[in-house]
Design an enzyme around this catalytic site. Structure first.
Site, short mmCIF file in Angstrom:
data_model
loop_
_atom_site.label_atom_id
_atom_site.label_comp_id
_atom_site.label_asym_id
_atom_site.label_seq_id
_atom_site.Cartn_x
_atom_site.Cartn_y
_atom_site.Cartn_z
N LYS A 1 18.30 -19.36 -7.48
CA LYS A 1 18.20 -18.51 -8.68
C LYS A 1 16.76 -18.00 -8.82
O LYS A 1 16.52 -16.85 -9.15
CB LYS A 1 18.61 -19.30 -9.93
CG LYS A 1 18.73 -18.47 -11.19
CD LYS A 1 17.41 -18.26 -11.92
CE LYS A 1 17.58 -17.41 -13.16
NZ LYS A 1 16.30 -17.05 -13.79
N GLU B 1 12.88 -11.72 -18.07
CA GLU B 1 12.43 -13.11 -18.17
C GLU B 1 10.91 -13.21 -18.07
O GLU B 1 10.33 -12.78 -17.06
CB GLU B 1 13.08 -13.94 -17.06
CG GLU B 1 12.82 -15.42 -17.18
CD GLU B 1 13.55 -16.25 -16.12
OE1 GLU B 1 14.54 -15.74 -15.54
OE2 GLU B 1 13.13 -17.38 -15.87
N HIS C 1 6.03 -20.90 -18.80
CA HIS C 1 7.19 -20.16 -19.22
C HIS C 1 7.25 -20.04 -20.74
O HIS C 1 7.41 -18.95 -21.28
CB HIS C 1 8.43 -20.91 -18.71
CG HIS C 1 9.64 -20.07 -18.63
ND1 HIS C 1 10.47 -19.89 -19.70
CD2 HIS C 1 10.17 -19.35 -17.62
CE1 HIS C 1 11.46 -19.11 -19.33
NE2 HIS C 1 11.29 -18.76 -18.08
N ASP D 1 21.81 -1.70 -5.87
CA ASP D 1 22.96 -2.41 -6.43
C ASP D 1 22.70 -3.92 -6.40
O ASP D 1 22.82 -4.57 -5.36
CB ASP D 1 24.19 -2.03 -5.58
CG ASP D 1 25.48 -2.63 -6.10
OD1 ASP D 1 25.42 -3.64 -6.80
OD2 ASP D 1 26.54 -2.08 -5.76
#
Ligand code: NAD
Length: 426
Positions: free
Chosen positions: A262, A84, A376, A278
């Site tokens: 998030k 991202e 972004h 992990d």
């Protein structure tokens, strides 16, 4: 294309080359696509073929570096693996704002993992609990016999916790085996120990054991970090006020808290992947921890200091290792760990918590000021141009024009491309 069927018997028995050939013919891959499939990068065929099952290729992602981090008075460069745009830049930016006020302060993280043993079909729950507690030392001894190396290094099974839960299948006792896993993530270590003590648990409890597995809700391995972010660098009083409002929104509303967290996951998952840890284990643990009050809540907290600077803190379970799993097998994870220059798994968790806090502040700052899309989408403009079919040599030119015109859209990229090719043909 040949007749397509997914029940390919014996696929796992084929060599990787044979699997590549088979899938190429099955879905009709062209020469370019076959070349990508065969490109293993820094992996040897044996290395990659033994990591998981049915391997046909290697999947690459960018490794970026977040800068400006000072954590407990030590400077760090943080490797991040993420697709991202703007995440790495945002973390570096927020770290600079904290640096002005001494950087991040993270607490020592004890690498204690929980292994759960589920005991069912109990005739006398209280007597079973008593017997388990009375035989704690023997249980710990059997567990510790499973990993002499861990013991020699100063780790190993340390304690037990007994929980009673009411289920639709009746009362169960859940025994938690608490293990100091030192520098490992620890799942395999504690799973082996849990399996080894189960026959003795059945003998002394009179019950039947089913599950014996690590819990990813690592509540004994909580990472905490705090920092002060400069008011002026954030954009002034108004932006700080916006961040506090955004935080209260997340406290009150799980829909917002999910997106709030998030943003935090952007940091930790990228660091987790870069170091060969992990990411599913980390995410499951963080989300469960965020729900521990009964309502899904933000993992960070914010207030202001007497000068109006933003003071943030984070509390997350972070079971990250610097040994075991894939950390020492993955060639790039080894490089990433070298860049991090850490001495222990605890230090990695301290760094992870600081990164998460920085990531969250950067996202909230953008949301509370110009909005997230400006930065972004500017970074995303090359991807948009690519989707519009812009050839590589024109990507930068088209991306820059979209940014200038504040129209970062596929249709506009196509228009620019058309204009460029028309002017070339004239
Ligand atoms: P591992 O199995 O490789 O064990 C680490 C080993 O390193 C131990 O046997 C230990 O004795 C040894 N060791 C040497 N020096 C050490 C030191 N300084 N500190 C600690 N150990 C040292 O790795 P692991 O961390 O037990 O397991 C991690 C793997 O388990 C990950 O790949 C994960 O994906 C997988 N896994 C996860 C889950 C889950 O999260 N639910 C379940 C099963 C497996």
């Amino acid at each position: 294309m040949k007749e397509f069927h997914s029940d390919i018997s014996g696929f796992y028995k084929l060599s990787m080359e044979e699997r590549q050939k088979l899938i190429s013919s099955l879905v009709n891959l062209n020469q370019d696509e076959i070349k990508i499939l065969k490109e293993l990068g820094y992996f040897t065929p044996t290395q990659i073929d033994t990591l998981i099952e049915n391997v046909v290729g290697s999947y690459q992602l960018p490794l970026g570096l977040a800068l400006n981090f000072k954590i407990n008075d030590k400077d760090y460069i943080l490797p991040m693996v993420i697709e991202e745009p703007s995440v790495v830049a945002a973390a570096s930016n927020a770290a600079k704002m904290a640096r002005k006020h001494g950087g991040f302060h993270s607490d020592e993280v004890k690498p204690i993992m929980i292994s759960q043993i589920q005991i069912t079909q109990l005739k006398d729950v209280e007597a079973s609990k008593k017997s388990l507690l009375e035989n704690k030392e023997k249980l710990l001894k059997i567990a510790n016999e499973q990993d002499p190396m861990l013991n020699e290094l100063g780790g190993g099974a340390r304690d037990i916790e007994i929980r009673e839960i009411n289920t639709n299948k009746g009362i169960m006792i859940i025994l938690h085996l608490l293990v100091n896993v030192l520098d490992a993530m620890g799942a395999n270590v504690v799973n082996t120990m849990a399996e080894a003590i189960s026959p003795y648990i059945e003998e002394i409890s009179g019950g039947k054991v089913y599950l014996r597995i690590v819990s990813n809700l690592a509540t004994h391995r909580i990472a905490k970090s705090r920092a002060t972010f400069d008011k002026e660098m954030l954009g002034g009083e108004e932006v700080v006020e916006g961040i506090l409002n955004a935080y209260e929104f997340a406290v009150a509303d799980p829909y917002r808290a999910t997106t709030h967290n998030k943003g935090i996951m952007n940091g930790i998952v990228a660091l987790t992947l870069a170091t060969g840890n992990d990411s599913r284990a980390i995410e499951a643990g963080c989300h469960a921890y965020a729900s521990s009050s009964g309502q899904y809540s933000p993992l960070t907290k914010f207030k202001t200091d007497s000068d109006g600077n933003l003071v943030g803190e984070i509390e997350v379970p972070l079971a990250l290792g610097i040994i075991g799993g894939m950390t020492k097998i993955h060639p790039m994870a080894r490089v990433a760990l070298k860049i991090l220059n850490l001495k222990s798994a605890s230090e990695l968790s301290q760094v992870g918590a600081a990164l998460d806090l920085a990531q969250n502040v950067a996202a909230l700052r953008a949301l509370a000021s110009e909005g997230i899309q400006k930065g972004h989408m500017a970074l995303h403009s090359r991807n948009i141009a690519k989707v519009a079919g812009v050839p590589d040599e024109l990507l930068e030119k088209v991306a820059q024009e979209m940014i200038k015109e504040k129209k970062i859209r596929v249709d506009y990229a196509k228009q620019i491309l058309q204009r460029l090719s028309d002017s070339k043909n004239l």
